[in-house]
Design an enzyme around this catalytic site. Structure first.
Site, PDB file in Angstrom:
ATOM      1  N   GLU A 182     -15.751  -3.872  -9.282  1.00  0.00           N
ATOM      2  CA  GLU A 182     -14.821  -3.796 -10.422  1.00  0.00           C
ATOM      3  C   GLU A 182     -14.778  -5.108 -11.218  1.00  0.00           C
ATOM      4  O   GLU A 182     -13.696  -5.608 -11.545  1.00  0.00           O
ATOM      5  CB  GLU A 182     -13.414  -3.381  -9.947  1.00  0.00           C
ATOM      6  N   GLU A 310     -15.433   4.468  -4.737  1.00  0.00           N
ATOM      7  CA  GLU A 310     -13.983   4.523  -4.484  1.00  0.00           C
ATOM      8  C   GLU A 310     -13.457   5.777  -5.164  1.00  0.00           C
ATOM      9  O   GLU A 310     -13.595   5.918  -6.390  1.00  0.00           O
ATOM     10  CB  GLU A 310     -13.262   3.283  -5.017  1.00  0.00           C
TER      11      GLU A 310
HETATM   12  O1  AHR Z   1      -9.103   0.537  -2.727  1.00  0.00           O
HETATM   13  C1  AHR Z   1      -8.123  -0.305  -3.216  1.00  0.00           C
HETATM   14  C2  AHR Z   1      -8.597  -1.159  -4.395  1.00  0.00           C
HETATM   15  O2  AHR Z   1      -8.773  -0.351  -5.510  1.00  0.00           O
HETATM   16  C3  AHR Z   1      -9.924  -1.841  -4.210  1.00  0.00           C
HETATM   17  O3  AHR Z   1      -9.794  -3.064  -3.583  1.00  0.00           O
HETATM   18  C4  AHR Z   1     -10.375  -2.036  -5.624  1.00  0.00           C
HETATM   19  O4  AHR Z   1     -11.773  -2.075  -5.729  1.00  0.00           O
HETATM   20  C5  AHR Z   1      -9.724  -0.918  -6.386  1.00  0.00           C
HETATM   21  O5  AHR Z   1      -9.106  -1.375  -7.531  1.00  0.00           O
END
Ligand code: AHR
Length: 507
Positions: A182, A310
């Site tokens: 990210e 994610e």
């Molecule tokens: O999964 C929780 C967080 O969400 C992670 O650390 C990040 O990559 C995302 O914003």
């Protein structure tokens, strides 16, 4: 193809399944997990030394068994946002010499008691593959190369020897490496512009692949629907034109990562929100094609796949990251998870990996306490998918009434449909056929014409509960799997707010 036809209320819904029409091989890695140094995911989650439920390594045995039951093929580590200030060298060697450091993603202190060798050991015990994410915040390329050497090299060289000194002779051969996490996010230490990121990712990719050409490199995308995705893909695909060291059958960038969390306090916007994830996959796939077309990339250069590393239901206001993000999942969330997974199966042709975020305690299907493990509502559809929905996606045609109300995000409306019956089907290598149907309606059971099924006897696995807001607690498991049988003839009734998996042997 999965086709969907919206029908008016009153018309009978139907689903036809076409096992002879295989769409794509499903990559088992779509059932991947994610463990970050965040909240109670590592400490108190997978690693809980001194607890009677832990083994001699300090690994929670009940958590290991759950990962094995889920057959998790690959696990991402150590973050997430955490990785942006993580120095992997702090987490190796004798434990009493490891430094504690301030941690800037979730504002804590990292003891480094659990690090690379512990994670590798844990993966071996579980029987899963590691997927490491590189620090694109405070980290340098030299550190990243050092980590790759430590994990994968069998040379007589500094970091490979350090690994040997720390007790591990053979390289770990970590295949999957992410080029940051990210990096576009304003919450990141060293947030970057897309221009800066593309340049840096490319330079790192080149060096990393020179050290170990066998690795799979994952580019940091955004949601798959942004100009960041367009730009970084376009540049990195362009720079891949000449292949790896002139070999145009190999590429520097192997996957493009995207992240989407969904959530809404109202059931139907919540359960249909993951339709955005499916649309994002389609859009990312188009961006990959566009990058290749615009840059005249030879066909021989492998086409990057999508790494959805994610995904889950998460409302960071309801469950703030700094407080450990311990979401309590409802039946509505379990149906949302089923809709996410249906999308991954339908879009299998583009999917190289997906990782539910996360795997233990933090926005997770599994919650540990000092004396046991709770399987949250979302565990149950995930388990059915991971156990049975492997093999090939097969064609289906669905006719169903459609939910037409508010969606979250609002752009779902007009870009992708939101049927009450969200379905996909899989032909397993074992000769079994599987039809997964999520009925997101809160009020209506649907009698569905399944007369073309060609089945003698159908196994039925149903995940539902009394209402969409029920949750699972240590004392009260409101949501689980009910097993039954159906004769496979004519009409099957999918109960309101349920996920159903029908399984039958192909005849
Ligand atoms: O999964 C929780 C967080 O969400 C992670 O650390 C990040 O990559 C995302 O914003």
């Amino acid at each position: 193809m999965a086709t969907f036809t919206s029908i008016p209320d009153g018309e009978k819904p139907s689903i036809s399944v076409h096992p002879a029409n295989k769409i794509a091989k499903i990559n088992d890695n779509i059932y991947g997990g994610f463990t970050e140094h965040m909240g109670r995911c590592i400490y108190g989650g997978i690693y809980d030394p001194g607890n009677p439920l832990s083994d001699e390594n300090g690994f929670r045995k009940d958590v290991i068994e759950a990962f094995q039951e889920l057959k998790v093929p690959v696990v991402r580590y150590p973050g997430g946002n955490f990785v942006a200030t993580y120095d992997w060298r702090d987490g190796i060697g004798p434990r009493d010499q490891r430094p504690a450091r301030p941690e800037l993603a979730w504002i804590g202190t990292e003891t480094n008691e659990f690090g690379t060798d512990e994670f590798m050991k844990w993966c071996e015990v579980v029987g899963t593959e590691p997927y490491l994410c590189l620090n694109f915040g405070t980290g340098t390329l030299a550190e990243a190369l050092g980590w790759l050497e430590y994990c994968n090299s069998d040379r007589d060289s500094y970091y490979a020897n350090l690994r040997r000194k720390n007790g591990r002779e053979k390289p770990y051969n970590v295949k999957y490496w992410a080029l940051g996490n990210e990096c576009w996010g304003p919450w990141q230490v060293e947030q970057m512009t897309k221009e800066d990121y593309a340049k840096k990712a490319w330079q790192w990719a080149k060096a990393l692949k020179l050290l170990d050409p066998t690795i799979t490199l994952i580019l940091c995308g955004e949601t798959g629907t942004s100009s960041w995705d367009y730009y970084v893909l376009n540049k990195c695909v362009k720079w891949s034109v000449h292949g790896l060291s002139g070999d145009t059958t190999k590429s520097f960038i192997d996957m493009h990562s995207i992240h989407i969390y969904t959530a809404d306090n109202e059931h139907l916007p919540n359960a249909t929100a993951p339709r955005a994830a499916e649309r994002a996959i389609q859009m990312t796939s188009a961006l990959i094609d566009l990058a290749r077309i615009e840059n005249k990339v030879p066909e021989t250069v492998p086409r990057p796949t999508i790494c959805f590393d994610e995904w889950n239901v998460w409302d960071p206001v309801r469950a703030p990251g700094e407080e450990g993000a311990e979401e309590k999942y409802t039946l509505s969330d379990a149906l949302a998870v089923a809709v996410f997974l249906n999308g991954f199966i339908r879009q299998a042709k583009d999917m190289g990996m997906a990782n539910i975020a996360q795997s233990v305690n933090v926005i997770s299907p599994l919650m540990t306490s000092k004396d046991g493990l709770i399987k949250q509502t979302i565990w149950w559809p995930l388990l059915l998918f991971s156990k049975y929905m492997r093999g090939h996606t097969i064609a289906i045609n669905v006719k169903s009434p459609e939910y037409t109300g508010r969606t979250n995000p609002s752009w779902i409306r007009g870009t992708i449909e939101t049927p009450y019956l969200d379905a996909c089907a899989v032909a397993g290598e074992d000769g079994w056929l599987n039809l997964a149907v999520t009925n997101v309606s809160e009020e209506r059971d649907f009698e569905v014409d399944l007369s073309g099924l060609k089945a003698d006897k159908v196994e039925v696995h149903t995940v539902t509960g009394e209402h969409v807001q029920v949750t699972n607690t240590a004392e009260d498991q409101q949501v689980g799997i009910q097993e039954s049988e159906w004769d496979g003839k004519g009409t099957y009734t999918f109960p309101k707010h349920s996920f159903t998996l029908l399984r039958w042997k192909a005849i």
